[in-house]
Enzyme design. Structure first.
Site, PDB file in Angstrom:
ATOM      1  N   THR A  36      12.858 -10.263   7.492  1.00 20.49           N
ATOM      2  CA  THR A  36      13.139  -9.979   8.911  1.00 20.49           C
ATOM      3  C   THR A  36      14.575 -10.377   9.251  1.00 20.49           C
ATOM      4  OG1 THR A  36      12.184 -12.112   9.538  1.00 20.49           O
ATOM      5  CG2 THR A  36      10.745 -10.165   9.718  1.00 20.49           C
ATOM      6  N   PHE A  43       5.188  -6.799   9.671  1.00 15.07           N
ATOM      7  CA  PHE A  43       4.067  -5.931  10.063  1.00 15.07           C
ATOM      8  C   PHE A  43       3.270  -6.490  11.236  1.00 15.07           C
ATOM      9  CE2 PHE A  43       4.431  -2.865   6.716  1.00 15.07           C
ATOM     10  CZ  PHE A  43       5.110  -3.547   5.710  1.00 15.07           C
ATOM     11  N   ARG A  44       3.026  -7.837  11.232  1.00 18.03           N
ATOM     12  CA  ARG A  44       2.044  -8.376  12.177  1.00 18.03           C
ATOM     13  C   ARG A  44       2.638  -9.296  13.236  1.00 18.03           C
ATOM     14  NH1 ARG A  44       0.138  -7.570   7.270  1.00 18.03           N
ATOM     15  NH2 ARG A  44      -1.629  -6.134   7.096  1.00 18.03           N
ATOM     16  N   GLN A 109       5.200  -8.979  -1.968  1.00 20.27           N
ATOM     17  CA  GLN A 109       4.441  -7.895  -1.327  1.00 20.27           C
ATOM     18  C   GLN A 109       5.424  -6.877  -0.756  1.00 20.27           C
ATOM     19  OE1 GLN A 109       0.785  -9.763   0.930  1.00 20.27           O
ATOM     20  NE2 GLN A 109       2.541 -11.150   1.075  1.00 20.27           N
ATOM     21  N   HIS A 129       3.195  -4.234  -4.144  1.00 23.90           N
ATOM     22  CA  HIS A 129       2.939  -3.075  -3.277  1.00 23.90           C
ATOM     23  C   HIS A 129       3.967  -1.969  -3.493  1.00 23.90           C
ATOM     24  CE1 HIS A 129       0.667  -6.027  -0.419  1.00 23.90           C
ATOM     25  NE2 HIS A 129      -0.029  -5.695  -1.484  1.00 23.90           N
ATOM     26  N   CYS A 165       6.545  20.880  -8.815  1.00 24.70           N
ATOM     27  CA  CYS A 165       5.198  21.462  -9.005  1.00 24.70           C
ATOM     28  C   CYS A 165       4.467  21.747  -7.696  1.00 24.70           C
ATOM     29  CB  CYS A 165       4.351  20.510  -9.862  1.00 24.70           C
ATOM     30  SG  CYS A 165       3.792  19.061  -8.929  1.00 24.70           S
ATOM     31  N   SER A 204       1.745 -13.587   6.171  1.00 20.95           N
ATOM     32  CA  SER A 204       0.594 -13.986   7.014  1.00 20.95           C
ATOM     33  C   SER A 204      -0.623 -14.269   6.141  1.00 20.95           C
ATOM     34  CB  SER A 204       0.275 -12.846   8.001  1.00 20.95           C
ATOM     35  OG  SER A 204      -0.032 -11.647   7.272  1.00 20.95           O
ATOM     36  N   ASN A 228       6.635 -20.569   6.713  1.00 20.57           N
ATOM     37  CA  ASN A 228       6.212 -19.448   7.535  1.00 20.57           C
ATOM     38  C   ASN A 228       6.341 -19.830   9.000  1.00 20.57           C
ATOM     39  OD1 ASN A 228       5.230 -16.697   7.065  1.00 20.57           O
ATOM     40  ND2 ASN A 228       3.575 -17.326   8.450  1.00 20.57           N
TER      41      ASN A 228
HETATM   42  N1  APR Z   1      10.942 -16.799   8.563  1.00 22.83           N
HETATM   43  C1  APR Z   1       9.695 -17.254   8.249  1.00 22.83           C
HETATM   44  N2  APR Z   1       8.557 -16.575   8.548  1.00 22.83           N
HETATM   45  C2  APR Z   1       8.707 -15.375   9.166  1.00 22.83           C
HETATM   46  C3  APR Z   1       9.963 -14.845   9.529  1.00 22.83           C
HETATM   47  C4  APR Z   1      11.117 -15.616   9.197  1.00 22.83           C
HETATM   48  N3  APR Z   1      12.354 -15.200   9.490  1.00 22.83           N
HETATM   49  N4  APR Z   1       9.762 -13.641  10.145  1.00 22.83           N
HETATM   50  C5  APR Z   1       8.418 -13.439  10.166  1.00 22.83           C
HETATM   51  N5  APR Z   1       7.795 -14.478   9.589  1.00 22.83           N
HETATM   52  C6  APR Z   1       6.364 -14.638   9.328  1.00 22.83           C
HETATM   53  C7  APR Z   1       5.461 -14.164  10.429  1.00 22.83           C
HETATM   54  O1  APR Z   1       5.138 -15.226  11.301  1.00 22.83           O
HETATM   55  C8  APR Z   1       4.227 -13.656   9.655  1.00 22.83           C
HETATM   56  O2  APR Z   1       3.244 -14.686   9.539  1.00 22.83           O
HETATM   57  O3  APR Z   1       6.100 -13.802   8.218  1.00 22.83           O
HETATM   58  C9  APR Z   1       4.757 -13.321   8.276  1.00 22.83           C
HETATM   59  C10 APR Z   1       4.784 -11.825   7.991  1.00 22.83           C
HETATM   60  O4  APR Z   1       3.447 -11.395   7.965  1.00 22.83           O
HETATM   61  P1  APR Z   1       3.105  -9.826   7.863  1.00 22.83           P
HETATM   62  O5  APR Z   1       3.903  -9.099   8.864  1.00 22.83           O
HETATM   63  O6  APR Z   1       1.610  -9.718   7.884  1.00 22.83           O
HETATM   64  O7  APR Z   1       3.670  -9.414   6.439  1.00 22.83           O
HETATM   65  P2  APR Z   1       3.006  -9.634   5.019  1.00 22.83           P
HETATM   66  O8  APR Z   1       2.282 -10.937   4.954  1.00 22.83           O
HETATM   67  O9  APR Z   1       4.052  -9.390   4.019  1.00 22.83           O
HETATM   68  O10 APR Z   1       1.926  -8.439   4.969  1.00 22.83           O
HETATM   69  C11 APR Z   1       1.279  -8.211   3.749  1.00 22.83           C
HETATM   70  O11 APR Z   1       0.366  -6.166   4.629  1.00 22.83           O
HETATM   71  O12 APR Z   1       0.533  -4.216   5.798  1.00 22.83           O
HETATM   72  C12 APR Z   1       0.566  -4.760   4.543  1.00 22.83           C
HETATM   73  O13 APR Z   1       1.623  -3.782   2.697  1.00 22.83           O
HETATM   74  C13 APR Z   1       1.875  -4.530   3.848  1.00 22.83           C
HETATM   75  O14 APR Z   1       2.894  -5.948   2.164  1.00 22.83           O
HETATM   76  C14 APR Z   1       2.343  -5.922   3.481  1.00 22.83           C
HETATM   77  C15 APR Z   1       1.074  -6.745   3.552  1.00 22.83           C
END
Ligand code: APR
Length: 279
Positions: A36, A43-44, A109, A129, A165, A204, A228
């Protein structure tokens, strides 16, 4: 930034640094949260990808033209940030762990390719992924660059098909309902059972089977560090939790570990707070 039992600032970073400094076999496990700060939404989190799009399953993708069009629209919407993204200090900190000779494996991931771009070795990276920089034909297997598919979408195609194809083209990523890549799953399992330290950064931990690897590592005797911004369902098994941004926390842990980092072929000393210039 750091949260821990005593609540003392940077005490968690110090404890994590001690674990890292004493580890001989580190696995780092990353999620969208590590990217990010490189400009790629996760994503979440609020405003993340799933707050703006419904996930298209693999079955929907192969059976419905409307689903394919929606899927490619989502891919096109995120492509500019994706293409402009570059590794951030958290990615570079993992390169330092590798250069110090401690990294057994890097399980990600993420589909953004930023760990390879940062300088980690391809043979240590497991892309559970897949990778969003390539497109694959589901019929003949032909692989092309995502840039060409984006150009075709901008030229008016809703869901590009294979020029070889006529088969369906799909980014080389794993969608919900799609089979996980066997080789990557085996390597991730092997790394998780071998390591003595398993560090989760920016995930997450709600998506299976990826979220099983921290549990496998714990069961195999590894210590767990979680970096996290928000709580995860697996926090109870973590040995250290750092509630903060990956771009600040991970370099601080690496600095606190005092790793000997090989930079440009010479032994260097990573002192607390002094980041080595990454070439
Ligand atoms: N520093 C630390 N943590 C962060 C930061 C940051 N700068 N930015 C976001 N986060 C945390 C958020 O609080 C969240 O808990 O990172 C986590 C990201 O979670 P998701 O968006 O769920 O991403 P991820 O865990 O990678 O999702 C897994 O889900 O949809 C599928 O294929 C997709 O690979 C993905 C998988």
């Amino acid at each position: 930034m750091e949260m821990n039992a005593s609540g003392a600032p940077s005490e968690a970073v110090g404890r994590a640094g001690k674990l890292l400094g004493g580890s001989r076999s580190v696995v780092v496990f990353t999620g969208a949260g590590i990217s990010t700060e490189s400009g790629i939404p996760d994503f979440r989190s609020p405003g993340g990808v799933w707050s703006r799009h419904r996930p298209v399953t693999y079955q929907e993708f192969v059976s419905s033209r409307e689903a394919r069009a929606a899927y490619w629209k989502m891919k096109r919407e995120g492509w500019n940030e994706f293409a402009a993204s570059a590794p951030n200090p958290a990615h570079l900190a993992i390169v330092q762990i590798e250069r110090a000779g401690r990294l057994t494996g890097l399980i990600t991931q993420n589909i953004d390719g930023l760990h390879l771009a940062a300088g980690n070795s391809e043979e240590k990276i497991v892309e559970l992924h897949g990778n969003n920089r390539y497109v694959k034909c589901l019929t003949c297997g032909a692989v092309t660059g995502m840039e060409e598919a984006i150009r075709r979408i901008d030229g008016g195609e809703e869901a590009p098909e294979c020029l070889e194809c006529g088969g369906l083209l799909k980014p080389a990523t794993v969608s919900f309902g799609q089979e996980m890549p066997r080789g990557e799953m085996e390597r991730a399992h092997e790394y998780s059972t071998e390591c003595d330290l398993f560090t989760v950064v920016g995930s997450s931990l709600v998506v299976q089977p990826a979220a099983s690897f921290p549990v496998i590592a714990k069961r195999s005797g590894a210590k767990l560090i979680f970096i996290n911004m928000t709580p995860t369902p697996l926090d109870a098994i973590a040995d250290v939790i750092i509630r903060g941004t990956a771009g600040a926390a991970l370099p601080a842990v690496v600095a606190a570990a005092g790793l000997k980092t090989r930079v440009q072929g010479i032994e260097g000393e990573e002192r607390a707070g002094r980041q080595l210039k990454m070439e």
